[in-house]
Design a protein around this motif. Structure first.
Motif, PDB file in Angstrom:
ATOM      1  N   SER A 267       0.858  -1.196   0.000  1.00  0.00           N
ATOM      2  CA  SER A 267       0.000   0.000   0.000  1.00  0.00           C
ATOM      3  C   SER A 267       0.890   1.240   0.000  1.00  0.00           C
ATOM      4  N   VAL A 268       0.232   2.396   0.001  1.00  0.00           N
ATOM      5  CA  VAL A 268       0.991   3.652  -0.074  1.00  0.00           C
ATOM      6  C   VAL A 268       1.875   3.859   1.164  1.00  0.00           C
ATOM      7  N   HIS A 269       1.266   3.621   2.359  1.00  0.00           N
ATOM      8  CA  HIS A 269       2.018   3.880   3.590  1.00  0.00           C
ATOM      9  C   HIS A 269       2.191   2.609   4.411  1.00  0.00           C
ATOM     10  N   LYS A 270       3.226   2.685   5.241  1.00  0.00           N
ATOM     11  CA  LYS A 270       3.373   1.669   6.279  1.00  0.00           C
ATOM     12  C   LYS A 270       3.449   2.419   7.602  1.00  0.00           C
ATOM     13  N   MET A 271       2.548   2.103   8.519  1.00  0.00           N
ATOM     14  CA  MET A 271       2.589   2.736   9.846  1.00  0.00           C
ATOM     15  C   MET A 271       3.312   1.774  10.772  1.00  0.00           C
ATOM     16  N   GLU A 272       4.391   2.247  11.375  1.00  0.00           N
ATOM     17  CA  GLU A 272       5.133   1.363  12.294  1.00  0.00           C
ATOM     18  C   GLU A 272       4.801   1.777  13.716  1.00  0.00           C
ATOM     19  N   PHE A 273       4.394   0.776  14.516  1.00  0.00           N
ATOM     20  CA  PHE A 273       3.960   1.069  15.879  1.00  0.00           C
ATOM     21  C   PHE A 273       5.061   0.780  16.892  1.00  0.00           C
ATOM     22  N   ALA A 274       4.902   1.411  18.072  1.00  0.00           N
ATOM     23  CA  ALA A 274       5.922   1.294  19.122  1.00  0.00           C
ATOM     24  C   ALA A 274       6.079  -0.155  19.597  1.00  0.00           C
ATOM     25  N   ASP A 275       5.006  -0.974  19.479  1.00  0.00           N
ATOM     26  CA  ASP A 275       5.114  -2.355  19.965  1.00  0.00           C
ATOM     27  C   ASP A 275       5.712  -3.298  18.917  1.00  0.00           C
ATOM     28  N   GLY A 276       6.245  -2.727  17.834  1.00  0.00           N
ATOM     29  CA  GLY A 276       6.929  -3.549  16.837  1.00  0.00           C
ATOM     30  C   GLY A 276       6.023  -4.029  15.713  1.00  0.00           C
ATOM     31  N   THR A 277       4.717  -3.833  15.839  1.00  0.00           N
ATOM     32  CA  THR A 277       3.810  -4.260  14.766  1.00  0.00           C
ATOM     33  C   THR A 277       3.696  -3.138  13.730  1.00  0.00           C
ATOM     34  N   HIS A 278       3.063  -3.439  12.621  1.00  0.00           N
ATOM     35  CA  HIS A 278       2.864  -2.394  11.614  1.00  0.00           C
ATOM     36  C   HIS A 278       1.549  -2.623  10.858  1.00  0.00           C
ATOM     37  N   LEU A 279       1.147  -1.606  10.127  1.00  0.00           N
ATOM     38  CA  LEU A 279      -0.109  -1.678   9.370  1.00  0.00           C
ATOM     39  C   LEU A 279       0.103  -0.924   8.061  1.00  0.00           C
ATOM     40  N   GLU A 280      -0.323  -1.540   6.955  1.00  0.00           N
ATOM     41  CA  GLU A 280      -0.186  -0.848   5.659  1.00  0.00           C
ATOM     42  C   GLU A 280      -1.523  -0.230   5.259  1.00  0.00           C
ATOM     43  N   THR A 281      -1.448   0.940   4.680  1.00  0.00           N
ATOM     44  CA  THR A 281      -2.680   1.625   4.298  1.00  0.00           C
ATOM     45  C   THR A 281      -2.420   2.622   3.164  1.00  0.00           C
ATOM     46  N   ASP A 282      -3.498   2.980   2.445  1.00  0.00           N
ATOM     47  CA  ASP A 282      -3.338   3.945   1.351  1.00  0.00           C
ATOM     48  C   ASP A 282      -3.665   5.371   1.775  1.00  0.00           C
ATOM     49  N   LEU A 283      -4.419   5.474   2.863  1.00  0.00           N
ATOM     50  CA  LEU A 283      -4.879   6.802   3.291  1.00  0.00           C
ATOM     51  C   LEU A 283      -4.840   6.856   4.815  1.00  0.00           C
ATOM     52  N   ILE A 284      -4.353   7.971   5.351  1.00  0.00           N
ATOM     53  CA  ILE A 284      -4.360   8.135   6.815  1.00  0.00           C
ATOM     54  C   ILE A 284      -5.115   9.419   7.146  1.00  0.00           C
ATOM     55  N   LEU A 285      -6.071   9.289   8.053  1.00  0.00           N
ATOM     56  CA  LEU A 285      -6.832  10.464   8.490  1.00  0.00           C
ATOM     57  C   LEU A 285      -6.498  10.725   9.944  1.00  0.00           C
ATOM     58  N   PHE A 286      -5.972  11.886  10.252  1.00  0.00           N
ATOM     59  CA  PHE A 286      -5.660  12.179  11.650  1.00  0.00           C
ATOM     60  C   PHE A 286      -6.883  12.783  12.327  1.00  0.00           C
ATOM     61  N   SER A 287      -7.271  12.181  13.426  1.00  0.00           N
ATOM     62  CA  SER A 287      -8.376  12.725  14.205  1.00  0.00           C
ATOM     63  C   SER A 287      -8.047  12.519  15.676  1.00  0.00           C
ATOM     64  N   ALA A 288      -6.928  13.104  16.068  1.00  0.00           N
ATOM     65  CA  ALA A 288      -6.399  12.843  17.408  1.00  0.00           C
ATOM     66  C   ALA A 288      -6.677  14.022  18.333  1.00  0.00           C
ATOM     67  N   GLY A 289      -7.805  14.664  18.143  1.00  0.00           N
ATOM     68  CA  GLY A 289      -8.161  15.789  19.008  1.00  0.00           C
ATOM     69  C   GLY A 289      -8.087  17.108  18.257  1.00  0.00           C
ATOM     70  N   ILE A 290      -8.547  18.168  18.931  1.00  0.00           N
ATOM     71  CA  ILE A 290      -8.539  19.488  18.292  1.00  0.00           C
ATOM     72  C   ILE A 290      -7.682  20.442  19.115  1.00  0.00           C
ATOM     73  N   ARG A 291      -7.198  21.467  18.470  1.00  0.00           N
ATOM     74  CA  ARG A 291      -6.434  22.518  19.157  1.00  0.00           C
ATOM     75  C   ARG A 291      -7.044  23.852  18.756  1.00  0.00           C
ATOM     76  N   PRO A 292      -7.200  24.760  19.733  1.00  0.00           N
ATOM     77  CA  PRO A 292      -7.827  26.052  19.414  1.00  0.00           C
ATOM     78  C   PRO A 292      -6.949  26.888  18.479  1.00  0.00           C
ATOM     79  N   TYR A 293      -7.587  27.580  17.540  1.00  0.00           N
ATOM     80  CA  TYR A 293      -6.869  28.551  16.692  1.00  0.00           C
ATOM     81  C   TYR A 293      -6.659  29.808  17.533  1.00  0.00           C
ATOM     82  N   ASP A 294      -5.577  29.838  18.314  1.00  0.00           N
ATOM     83  CA  ASP A 294      -5.355  30.982  19.204  1.00  0.00           C
ATOM     84  C   ASP A 294      -4.105  31.757  18.794  1.00  0.00           C
TER      85      ASP A 294
END
Ligand SMILES: Cc1cc2nc3c(=O)[nH]c(=O)nc-3n(C[C@H](O)[C@H](O)[C@H](O)COP(=O)(O)OP(=O)(O)OC[C@H]3O[C@@H](n4cnc5c(N)ncnc54)[C@H](O)[C@@H]3O)c2cc1C
Ligand code: SF4
Ligand code: SF4
Length: 855
Positions: free
Chosen positions: A221-248
């Motif tokens: 796939s397009v990307h390979k996500m490598e995780f801290a526990d040594g595993t990985h996941l392949e994917t073509d698209l990554i969407l970040f939704s890890a919270g919001i930050r104020p436009y300040d």
């Protein structure tokens, strides 16, 4: 400040999101202000809350909250693609990226927030996106067209909504969450687990406790996500939704106070550290708190507008309770969902078979609701929210609020008991008092109330409660109440019955596609299921009807308080042969079932696990018995005395008549349960006058009584006709029942129905006896059809290996539920109490408590 004392002020609003727009709406009603809106986006405000509907067919125009024409009419100046980059506080001027300057008397920052992207190496690669604006959604759509797999980083509320979008775009969807559970802010651990199970069943793979170290090129796939526990996941698209930050950023750069972890600090009037600059919505930090929901932002907009105009409103915080549907999974969270209040106690209800988890958190004295978690079924959300928000005292057994009603009555929170200050729509901050005022001012339907108060025009979660409050007010004023069955159909049950019959509609999906909207709910689905059964009498567990049935019908048994089921074979007229009694005894003994003779003259066997039901029923059916429909909204029993066959006083054969009637009407699905009784003389030993249909023998035939009731609200049956011969009696009952099945509201017993019918008994007599409506032939034909198509649902089920697969404790395993524990009392089992369970640990042994001396 009044109009005559004030000259026109320049108000500049930075940001035209939902909150900035709400502010403009509030202030533009007043001509003393010259309003200028500067928006970084290329379009005017749109509905971000319903953003995901862009993927299910809504256009940017559908989502728009306003139009250039409307702003022009309001006299609002607006500039798109006009990102503000500087604030000169001393000169009171802001400047945009393009170098245009605008001077202000009051400046309102409504800059919202942006999605947080964790600092993972590789995060800036192509096809790494976020989910916040219509432009983001266009980019996601384009990216999805070229890929097969999509990953959402973040398992919070927005992450799951984004995951749903990826799934709808046809991607093999994964959610990667750093924490051990999904929606950790709103749900407790068990709720999070339940949600995960349901989401995985819908085909989304969830990975918890995964920290992404790096994103690199994938192999397949397009990307390979490598995780801290040594595993990985392949994917073509990554969407970040890890919270919001104020436009300040403007506040930081131009020296307004910001919080340690971001957000523009505001006071109760939404003023920043510069009194001429306000901040509202997701960019504002109030009391060290940023509100990531639209309702608090709307309240801030109102407060700021009022303060600029000399008003005295203040912002005092906001309720963060939420109800939503994620991939069709209903989720609700109220107040202190994690039971963090000192002394808080919880009630939980979990039904793993139906994927329902509910928890109520109550105060130490058990009187106040502090919080709740609902997963899989949020039907109680509205009333629980009212209990929590208004501190309404809980009923004596609060757990009844979340337990299934199983056909009985649940404690209801009458809308009359809500104070005028009770918030009905929290998005738009509309109280019950506002609704009452709208009705007083002439609103005569829910639509009119909505347009006056704006209630239910935000997330729409309060629509059922709004309808309830509105109808209550209409009824108090003698106004006609439109009885739409729920928000998915603008028809009453009676109207739906006619539509189904007239158009020969045979399943729910066709009905909702042609005459309704949305997916249906726990109100309309069982109601339509019941109508379809009354009209066509199909097997209720057939694939297209199964999802319509409530828990009891789904498992063809009444679920009891401990999650076990009762088994009730039919015993027409209470008559039973010794051979059948012996089989019942053998089954009860073999499966260790609690055995009781009921008021309806038959035998209930309690304590069967769902996986035991098929074998139990097979034994009973092999011995010539059939289902007693104790679980259905249908005919229950025809109680009888022995009549002239044995009794010295009997004037007619009440036994034969009772058996005939029970055989005729068994299996007839109706708006509510139906009970009959037949007495052999006027001494009335069978108590026929307290039944829906009561028959009492006379010297000349039969007297027919209708619409009696014994239950919560006893009602003596009305004498409908006297001295009838057998054939006329049956004819009248056919017509009466079929008319009831057609006309009554859902869950309306014949007693309430007759009382609510205009013209009451007299009208019914005209319909049934005199064919006043000219429909009697049809009513009889319809009843004949139901009688001719009767089947024992349990017989059909035990003969179908496919259908039997459903009768398991857990969907994915044959494990048994360790929560089901019994003790022995008076030589039979009964469910263990909580104390007894605790004393027992998790052992499923039975303990004889009758042997214990009372203290
Ligand atoms: C997918 C999704 C689903 C959601 N679902 C729900 C829900 O179910 N219920 C709920 O209550 N909330 C929900 N929310 C959150 C809700 O949408 C926000 O709380 C709300 O939109 C906040 O409004 P706002 O005006 O403060 O910020 P925004 O809507 O973010 O608007 C801020 C605007 O300011 C502009 N801006 C920023 N900086 C500048 C600048 N320097 N110059 C000019 N313009 C600038 C931004 O471009 C943006 O257009 C959801 C959000 C998303 C993304
Ligand atoms: S009357 Fe008895 S059986 Fe009926 S609902 Fe109440 S407790 Fe249950
Ligand atoms: S109702 Fe009449 S016939 Fe029936 S048992 Fe009583 S006395 Fe006998």
């Amino acid at each position: 400040m009044s109009a005559d004392t004030q000259s026109t002020q320049n108000i500049v609003v930075v940001g035209n999101g939902m909150v900035g727009h709400h502010f403009v709406e509030q202030l533009s009603q007043n001509s003393n202000y010259n309003i200028t809106v500067l928006s970084a986006e290329s379009r005017l405000a749109y509905d971000r809350v319903h953003l995901s509907e862009y993927f299910s067919g809504k256009t940017a125009d559908d989502l728009a909250l306003t139009t250039p024409e409307v702003y022009q009419q309001l006299g609002v100046n607006f500039y798109l693609d006009a990102k503000v980059t500087t604030i000169d506080k001393s000169r009171k001027v802001v400047t945009t990226e393009q170098g245009e300057s605008y001077s202000y008397d009051k400046l309102v920052l409504a800059t919202g927030s942006y999605p947080f992207v964790p600092p993972i190496p590789g995060k800036e690669r192509e096809h790494c996106l976020v989910y916040r604006t219509i432009d983001d959604l266009d980019a996601i759509q384009a990216s999805a067209n070229t890929g097969k797999t999509g990953v959402v980083v973040g398992g919070g509320l927005l992450g799951l909504e984004a995951a749903n979008a990826l799934k709808e775009l046809g991607l093999d969807t994964h959610v990667v969450e750093f924490a051990p559970q999904l929606m950790g802010v709103q749900l407790d651990q068990a709720g999070g687990q339940q949600l995960r199970k349901m989401i995985e069943e819908l085909g989304v793979t969830v990975h918890t406790e995964k920290a992404t170290n790096v994103i690199t090129d994938g192999e397949s796939s397009v990307h390979k996500m490598e995780f801290a526990d040594g595993t990985h996941l392949e994917t073509d698209l990554i969407l970040f939704s890890a919270g919001i930050r104020p436009y300040d950023n403007l506040a930081r750069e131009f020296d307004l106070a910001v919080g340690e972890r971001g957000g523009i600090v505001v006071n109760n009037q939404c003023q920043t550290s510069d009194e001429d600059i306000y901040a509202i919505g997701e960019c504002a930090l109030w009391n060290n708190f940023i509100f990531g929901l639209v309702a608090p932002g709307y309240t801030m907009a109102k407060v700021a507008a009022s303060h600029i105009d000399g008003g005295e409103e203040s912002f005092t915080g906001a309720d963060m309770s939420t109800k939503l549907k994620l991939m069709g999974v209903e989720v609700g969270s109220i107040g202190d969902a994690h039971a963090r209040t000192p002394g808080a106690q919880s009630y939980t209800y979990q039904n793993e078979r139906d994927n329902v988890y509910k928890k109520m958190v109550v105060s130490q004295d058990g009187k106040t609701l502090l919080g709740a978690v609902l997963v899989g079924d949020t039907s109680e959300y509205d009333s629980l929210l009212q209990y929590a928000l208004n501190g309404i005292e809980l009923p004596e057994n609060p757990d009844a609020l979340i337990l299934p009603s199983n056909g009985g009555e649940k404690p209801t929170l009458g809308v009359d008991s809500l104070p005028d200050t009770a918030t009905i729509c929290s998005c738009l901050n509309v109280t019950k008092g506002d609704i009452v005022a709208a009705v007083d001012a002439g609103a005569t339907d829910v639509g009119a109330i909505k347009s006056v108060t704006k209630a239910s025009t935000g997330c729409g979660g309060c629509s059922a409660l709004l309808k309830n409050v509105a109808e209550n007010e209409f009824a108090k004023r003698g106004l006609e109440v439109k009885k739409d069955i729920c928000s998915h159909f603008v028809y009453s049950r009676t109207e739906l019955f006619h539509i189904i019959k007239a158009e020969k509609i045979k399943n729910f999906d066709t009905l909702i596609a042609k005459h309704g909207k949305g997916m249906g709910c726990e109100i309309c689905k069982p109601a339509v299921g019941s109508i379809l059964a009354s009209v066509y009498n199909d097997y209720i567990l057939q694939d297209d009807h199964l999802h319509l049935q409530d828990t009891n019908d789904t498992y063809l048994g009444n679920m009891q308080k401990d999650g076990t089921y009762s088994v009730v074979p039919r015993m027409p007229g209470g008559e039973v042969t010794p051979e059948k009694l012996i089989v019942i005894g053998e089954v009860a003994k073999e499966y260790n079932l609690y055995t009781k003779v009921t008021g309806g003259q038959r035998i209930d066997l309690f304590g069967a696990r769902v996986d035991q039901l098929p074998a139990i029923w097979k034994r009973l059916i092999d011995a010539g018995m059939e289902t007693g429909h104790a679980y259905g909204k249908s005919l229950r029993t025809v109680k009888s005395c022995v009549g002239s066959t044995w009794c010295r006083y009997g004037v007619q054969d009440s036994m034969s008549m009772a058996i005939f009637l029970e055989e005729r009407y068994k299996g007839l699905r109706s708006p509510h349960k139906i009970k009959f009784a037949v007495s052999g003389c006027t001494r009335e030993c069978a108590e026929a006058q307290s039944k829906d249909i009561g028959v009492i023998a006379t010297e000349n035939g039969w007297n027919l009584y209708v619409s009696g009731n014994g239950g919560m609200k006893p009602r003596h049956g009305d004498l409908f006709a006297t001295d009838l011969d057998d054939a006329t009696l049956i004819k009248y009952i056919d017509r009466y029942l079929m008319f009831y099945v057609r006309m009554a509201d859902r869950l309306q017993r014949t007693s309430v129905w007759l009382e609510s019918l205009e013209g009451g008994l007299e009208y019914m007599q005209k319909v049934v006896k005199d064919d006043h409506l000219g429909i009697n032939d049809e009513l009889e034909r319809q009843m004949d059809a139901v009688v001719a198509t009767y089947q024992c649902e349990w017989k059909t089920t035990v003969e179908s290996p496919e259908k039997l697969k459903r009768f398991r404790q857990f969907v994915n395993s044959d494990k048994q539920d360790e929560n089901i524990q019994f003790v022995t009392e008076r030589e039979q089992i009964r469910p263990a109490t909580l104390t007894e369970k605790a004393a027992n640990g998790l052992l499923i042994e039975t303990v004889d408590v009758t042997a214990v001396e009372p203290a």
